[in-house]
Scaffold this motif. Structure first.
Motif, mmCIF file in Angstrom:
data_model
loop_
_atom_site.group_PDB
_atom_site.id
_atom_site.type_symbol
_atom_site.label_atom_id
_atom_site.label_comp_id
_atom_site.label_asym_id
_atom_site.label_seq_id
_atom_site.Cartn_x
_atom_site.Cartn_y
_atom_site.Cartn_z
ATOM 1 N N MET A 1 6.125 13.920 -6.496
ATOM 2 C CA MET A 1 5.527 12.927 -6.716
ATOM 3 C C MET A 1 4.454 13.130 -7.818
ATOM 4 O O MET A 1 3.786 14.031 -7.605
ATOM 5 N N PRO A 2 4.308 12.063 -8.792
ATOM 6 C CA PRO A 2 3.037 12.215 -9.830
ATOM 7 C C PRO A 2 1.946 12.354 -9.069
ATOM 8 O O PRO A 2 1.567 11.680 -8.168
ATOM 9 N N ASP A 3 1.063 12.603 -9.706
ATOM 10 C CA ASP A 3 -0.560 13.003 -9.108
ATOM 11 C C ASP A 3 -1.050 11.748 -9.510
ATOM 12 O O ASP A 3 -1.705 11.453 -10.667
ATOM 13 N N TYR A 4 -1.168 10.511 -8.548
ATOM 14 C CA TYR A 4 -1.878 9.311 -8.705
ATOM 15 C C TYR A 4 -3.305 9.098 -7.826
ATOM 16 O O TYR A 4 -3.458 10.045 -7.414
ATOM 17 N N ASP A 5 -4.004 8.377 -8.491
ATOM 18 C CA ASP A 5 -5.131 8.261 -7.981
ATOM 19 C C ASP A 5 -5.122 7.746 -6.554
ATOM 20 O O ASP A 5 -4.282 7.003 -5.914
ATOM 21 N N PRO A 6 -5.861 8.353 -5.489
ATOM 22 C CA PRO A 6 -5.591 8.346 -4.131
ATOM 23 C C PRO A 6 -5.825 6.715 -3.687
ATOM 24 O O PRO A 6 -5.101 6.207 -2.886
ATOM 25 N N GLN A 7 -6.530 5.950 -4.456
ATOM 26 C CA GLN A 7 -7.057 4.546 -4.181
ATOM 27 C C GLN A 7 -5.793 3.899 -4.564
ATOM 28 O O GLN A 7 -5.310 2.788 -3.842
ATOM 29 N N LEU A 8 -5.157 4.142 -5.809
ATOM 30 C CA LEU A 8 -4.103 3.559 -6.100
ATOM 31 C C LEU A 8 -2.943 3.735 -5.191
ATOM 32 O O LEU A 8 -2.068 2.752 -4.912
ATOM 33 N N LEU A 9 -2.811 4.988 -4.434
ATOM 34 C CA LEU A 9 -1.689 5.340 -3.554
ATOM 35 C C LEU A 9 -2.054 4.342 -2.197
ATOM 36 O O LEU A 9 -0.896 3.771 -1.943
ATOM 37 N N THR A 10 -3.150 4.185 -1.826
ATOM 38 C CA THR A 10 -3.396 3.391 -0.806
ATOM 39 C C THR A 10 -3.030 2.011 -0.890
ATOM 40 O O THR A 10 -2.606 1.404 -0.113
ATOM 41 N N LEU A 11 -3.416 1.481 -2.235
ATOM 42 C CA LEU A 11 -3.053 0.094 -2.466
ATOM 43 C C LEU A 11 -1.626 -0.095 -2.277
ATOM 44 O O LEU A 11 -1.087 -1.069 -1.967
ATOM 45 N N ALA A 12 -0.702 0.896 -3.104
ATOM 46 C CA ALA A 12 0.628 0.644 -3.107
ATOM 47 C C ALA A 12 1.096 0.678 -1.522
ATOM 48 O O ALA A 12 1.976 -0.105 -1.465
ATOM 49 N N ASN A 13 0.619 1.510 -0.870
ATOM 50 C CA ASN A 13 1.123 1.461 0.508
ATOM 51 C C ASN A 13 0.858 0.237 1.190
ATOM 52 O O ASN A 13 1.509 -0.409 2.037
ATOM 53 N N ASP A 14 -0.542 -0.206 1.287
ATOM 54 C CA ASP A 14 -0.881 -1.556 1.733
ATOM 55 C C ASP A 14 -0.102 -2.700 1.300
ATOM 56 O O ASP A 14 0.303 -3.481 1.878
ATOM 57 N N VAL A 15 0.181 -2.763 0.109
ATOM 58 C CA VAL A 15 1.132 -4.127 -0.441
ATOM 59 C C VAL A 15 2.481 -3.726 0.075
ATOM 60 O O VAL A 15 3.080 -4.815 0.588
ATOM 61 N N ARG A 16 3.182 -2.720 -0.074
ATOM 62 C CA ARG A 16 4.209 -2.497 0.490
ATOM 63 C C ARG A 16 4.410 -2.945 1.873
ATOM 64 O O ARG A 16 5.251 -3.617 2.390
ATOM 65 N N VAL A 17 3.469 -2.411 2.715
ATOM 66 C CA VAL A 17 3.373 -2.848 4.207
ATOM 67 C C VAL A 17 3.267 -4.164 4.520
ATOM 68 O O VAL A 17 3.952 -4.612 5.178
ATOM 69 N N ALA A 18 2.291 -4.832 3.900
ATOM 70 C CA ALA A 18 2.202 -6.237 3.899
ATOM 71 C C ALA A 18 3.639 -7.057 3.494
ATOM 72 O O ALA A 18 3.829 -7.956 4.177
ATOM 73 N N CYS A 19 4.131 -6.758 2.591
ATOM 74 C CA CYS A 19 5.328 -7.303 2.110
ATOM 75 C C CYS A 19 6.234 -7.119 3.117
ATOM 76 O O CYS A 19 7.015 -8.138 3.186
ATOM 77 N N GLN A 20 6.476 -5.884 3.648
ATOM 78 C CA GLN A 20 7.426 -5.618 4.596
ATOM 79 C C GLN A 20 7.387 -6.407 5.847
ATOM 80 O O GLN A 20 8.238 -7.005 6.493
ATOM 81 N N ARG A 21 6.110 -6.564 6.248
ATOM 82 C CA ARG A 21 5.839 -7.352 7.574
ATOM 83 C C ARG A 21 6.051 -8.948 7.321
ATOM 84 O O ARG A 21 6.572 -9.341 8.170
ATOM 85 N N ILE A 22 5.659 -9.307 6.291
ATOM 86 C CA ILE A 22 5.913 -10.872 5.924
ATOM 87 C C ILE A 22 7.324 -10.924 5.879
ATOM 88 O O ILE A 22 7.900 -11.964 6.504
ATOM 89 N N SER A 23 8.010 -10.025 5.123
ATOM 90 C CA SER A 23 9.541 -10.315 5.023
ATOM 91 C C SER A 23 10.370 -10.099 6.370
ATOM 92 O O SER A 23 11.081 -11.178 6.784
ATOM 93 N N ARG A 24 9.884 -9.180 7.378
ATOM 94 C CA ARG A 24 10.248 -9.037 8.565
ATOM 95 C C ARG A 24 10.079 -10.320 9.422
ATOM 96 O O ARG A 24 11.009 -10.587 10.193
ATOM 97 N N ARG A 25 9.012 -10.712 9.439
ATOM 98 C CA ARG A 25 8.763 -11.842 10.158
ATOM 99 C C ARG A 25 9.230 -13.188 9.735
ATOM 100 O O ARG A 25 9.850 -14.015 10.638
ATOM 101 N N VAL A 26 9.460 -13.623 8.624
ATOM 102 C CA VAL A 26 10.135 -14.453 7.952
ATOM 103 C C VAL A 26 11.239 -14.761 8.325
ATOM 104 O O VAL A 26 12.050 -15.967 8.428
ATOM 105 N N ARG A 27 12.323 -13.401 8.486
ATOM 106 C CA ARG A 27 13.730 -13.679 8.590
ATOM 107 C C ARG A 27 13.655 -14.208 10.104
ATOM 108 O O ARG A 27 15.056 -14.522 10.019
ATOM 109 N N PHE A 28 12.805 -14.097 10.994
ATOM 110 C CA PHE A 28 13.121 -14.723 12.135
ATOM 111 C C PHE A 28 13.168 -16.305 12.256
ATOM 112 O O PHE A 28 13.275 -16.810 13.305
#
Length: 144
Positions: A1-28
């Protein structure tokens, strides 16, 4: 993995998790017994029109035999119908039935209603921010 800014990595993770949670919940939010991968095919047929199983398989990155099983299941439920391809007698076209269209429209309405109920209490500033975030997420989702 390239050397990314830790804050950018945290943001990427947070956005991914939020999108997954909404997607999972709305499927029901569906009143049908259609599995998510089957519903994806129905929605695509609704917006794109009749398609060959080979095209549907390519779009969903699955094998043609796998898509044929999905189409057969949807046909057994009366949600799609198969017809002869007008230009190539060796192929079939898959299209939505009236019942398939009803399932798509009802499920989308239920999912939109769920989302609306969860954003309706936000302030005008929050709604503006959410609108801009949604635009950005759509842009990210279409990036290659």
């Amino acid at each position: 993995m390239p050397d990314y800014d830790p804050q950018l990595l945290t943001l990427a993770n947070d956005v991914r998790v939020a999108c997954q949670r909404i997607s999972r919940r709305v499927r029901f939010e569906s009143t049908s017994d259609v599995a998510p991968h089957q519903f994806s095919v129905l929605v695509y047929l609704h917006f794109a029109g009749p398609q060959t199983p080979t095209h549907l398989a390519s779009r969903d990155a699955v094998s043609t035999p796998s898509m044929t099983r999905t189409v057969n299941c949807l046909a057994d439920k009366g949600l799609v119908e198969r017809s002869q391809h007008p230009d190539d007698g060796r192929q079939i076209l898959v299209s939505l039935t009236a019942e398939g269209l009803r399932v798509v429209e009802e499920t989308i309405a239920n999912r939109d209603t769920w989302m609306l109920a969860h954003i309706a209490t936000l302030s005008p500033e929050q709604l503006d921010l959410l609108r801009r975030a949604a635009d950005l997420l759509m842009e990210v989702s279409h990036a290659e």
